[in-house]
Design an enzyme around this catalytic site. Structure first.
Site, short mmCIF file in Angstrom:
data_model
loop_
_atom_site.label_atom_id
_atom_site.label_comp_id
_atom_site.label_asym_id
_atom_site.label_seq_id
_atom_site.Cartn_x
_atom_site.Cartn_y
_atom_site.Cartn_z
N LYS A 42 -49.67 30.06 -31.55
CA LYS A 42 -50.70 30.82 -30.83
C LYS A 42 -50.90 30.22 -29.44
O LYS A 42 -50.43 29.10 -29.17
CB LYS A 42 -52.00 30.79 -31.63
CG LYS A 42 -52.51 29.39 -31.92
CD LYS A 42 -53.39 29.36 -33.16
CE LYS A 42 -54.02 27.98 -33.30
NZ LYS A 42 -54.70 27.80 -34.58
N TYR A 251 -63.80 14.28 -2.59
CA TYR A 251 -65.15 14.86 -2.65
C TYR A 251 -66.17 13.83 -3.12
O TYR A 251 -65.93 13.11 -4.09
CB TYR A 251 -65.18 16.05 -3.62
CG TYR A 251 -64.59 17.31 -3.06
CD1 TYR A 251 -65.13 17.92 -1.92
CD2 TYR A 251 -63.48 17.91 -3.65
CE1 TYR A 251 -64.59 19.09 -1.40
CE2 TYR A 251 -62.94 19.08 -3.15
CZ TYR A 251 -63.50 19.66 -2.01
OH TYR A 251 -62.96 20.81 -1.51
C1 PLP Z 1 -54.41 26.72 -35.24
C2 PLP Z 1 -54.23 26.83 -36.69
C3 PLP Z 1 -53.30 26.02 -37.35
C4 PLP Z 1 -52.60 24.87 -36.67
O1 PLP Z 1 -53.55 23.82 -36.50
P1 PLP Z 1 -53.21 22.43 -35.81
O2 PLP Z 1 -54.46 21.63 -35.98
O3 PLP Z 1 -52.91 22.72 -34.38
O4 PLP Z 1 -52.05 21.85 -36.53
C5 PLP Z 1 -53.09 26.27 -38.69
N1 PLP Z 1 -53.75 27.24 -39.34
C6 PLP Z 1 -54.68 28.03 -38.74
C7 PLP Z 1 -55.39 29.07 -39.53
C8 PLP Z 1 -54.96 27.83 -37.40
O5 PLP Z 1 -55.90 28.59 -36.81
#
Ligand code: PLP
Length: 351
Positions: A42, A251
């Site tokens: 994702k 800054y």
């Molecule tokens: C993002 C996600 C993962 C992966 O999690 P990580 O902590 O990045 O390994 C797995 N399962 C679900 C449902 C997620 O939303």
């Protein structure tokens, strides 16, 4: 205005290490025991580029990919083999249905509304159970009352809220998930994200869903020395200048030189995800030489002290120290924010 097709070389780039990505997946797959590791891709592969990540991981044998939305599924469909699966974690809204019923991806059904909506399609799906995180997922009491006979369920899953810690919640969620499995069955069960894999065999079931650790995240001590850095942000030097003792930088003058020394100004800033928490705390590297960030991070610029690499000059490149646990300590950002926040101005090159 007329627009030419002349290429404009970028001033900041991400070096992405293929071998490290593949080694991390193999490590997580091995640690998953008899379960097979998939990959959470994702947020555009946590910022690395989902298509590039999918192509590499498939060549290593990874077959299950997890995206957040149907748009993210669409972005990778052309790169996914016929025997791979794509799960859309955010489920299927009414607005998603026209695309979803044509897609090779399947939804992770998170609510009874989604379950009923999908029932009419008789297409494959996954199911998310709420085992105590209270984010997305079907309540166990709802599972129990429903007749699942007309659903073609691939993965029955739940998600761990605190797998990076050793508190009681992991075992509580495990027990809740195991209890729920008597009411719904799919082809496979799945509970663990990256950190969950390190909790041991009881948490592995049939498939695991690592994300962060594929990309170099180490949220548990078990991963130090095993998981490798994959993403290396690099910035070009736009200007070198010589400070005199007493000169101020950036800054709000958050840095004052205590001695005469050279500095370099880099073409990268908080708009590239190198946020202000790195001000006076971040480190850049020229080879092995550490070059501290001085003063505030600007939107598009960073100043570093190059006393220890005085030969650096305009147009040379340096890389940010971006081992995720170290950069997290420096900046106060989570390892997830560090990797997904890198922004759109970098060019990417895989080595
Ligand atoms: C993002 C996600 C993962 C992966 O999690 P990580 O902590 O990045 O390994 C797995 N399962 C679900 C449902 C997620 O939303």
């Amino acid at each position: 205005m007329s627009v030419t097709t002349i290429d404009i070389p970028s001033t900041a780039r991400l070096r992405l290490n293929s071998e490290a990505l593949l080694a991390n997946w193999r490590t997580l797959d091995d640690m998953s025991g008899s379960a097979s590791a998939g990959a959470a891709i994702k947020a555009n592969g946590y910022g690395l580029g989902s298509a590039e990540v999918v192509q590499r991981l498939q060549s290593a044998g990874c077959r299950d990919f997890y995206v957040a939305s149907w748009q993210e599924a669409k972005d990778i469909e052309a790169h996914v083999e016929a025997d791979s699966s794509i799960s859309v974690l955010n489920g299927a809204r009414a607005e998603d249905m026209p695309f979803a019923v044509t897609s090779a991806a399947k939804p992770v059904l998170n609510s009874m509304e989604q379950v009923l909506r999908w029932q009419e399609t008789s297409r494959p799906c996954d199911i998310m159970i709420n085992s105590g995180m209270n984010r997305l997922g079907i309540e166990v009491t709802d599972l129990e009352q429903f007749d699942w006979g007309s659903h073609d369920i691939d993965i029955v899953m739940s998600h761990l809220a605190s797998a990076d810690e050793d508190g009681p919640q992991n075992a509580e969620q495990l027990a809740e998930f195991v209890g729920a499995l008597q009411y719904v069955s799919g082809k496979r069960n799945s509970l663990s994200n990256s950190a969950g894999i390190a909790l041991g065999q009881a948490y592995h079931f049939d498939c695991t869903r690592p994300g962060l650790s594929l990309y170099g995240g180490k949220q548990r001590p078990e991963y130090s020395g095993l998981i490798q850095q994959v993403v290396f942000p690099e910035a070009q030097i736009l200007q070198v200048r010589q400070l005199k003792a007493g000169d101020k930088v950036g800054y709000n003058a958050k840095y004052t030189a205590e001695r005469d020394h050279p500095i370099a100004i880099l073409a990268m800033g908080y708009a590239d995800g190198y946020l202000r928490g790195f001000s006076n705390r971040g480190v850049f590297l020229s080879g092995q030489t550490k070059l501290p960030v001085i003063g505030r991070i600007s939107m598009d610029l960073i100043a570093i002290d190059i006393s220890d690499a005085p030969d650096l000059a305009e147009s040379d490149w340096v890389s940010a120290e971006y081992d995720l646990p170290i950069a997290s300590d420096q900046s106060g950002l989570s390892q997830y924010e560090l990797i997904t926040g890198l922004g759109h101005r970098y060019s990417h090159y895989w080595v």
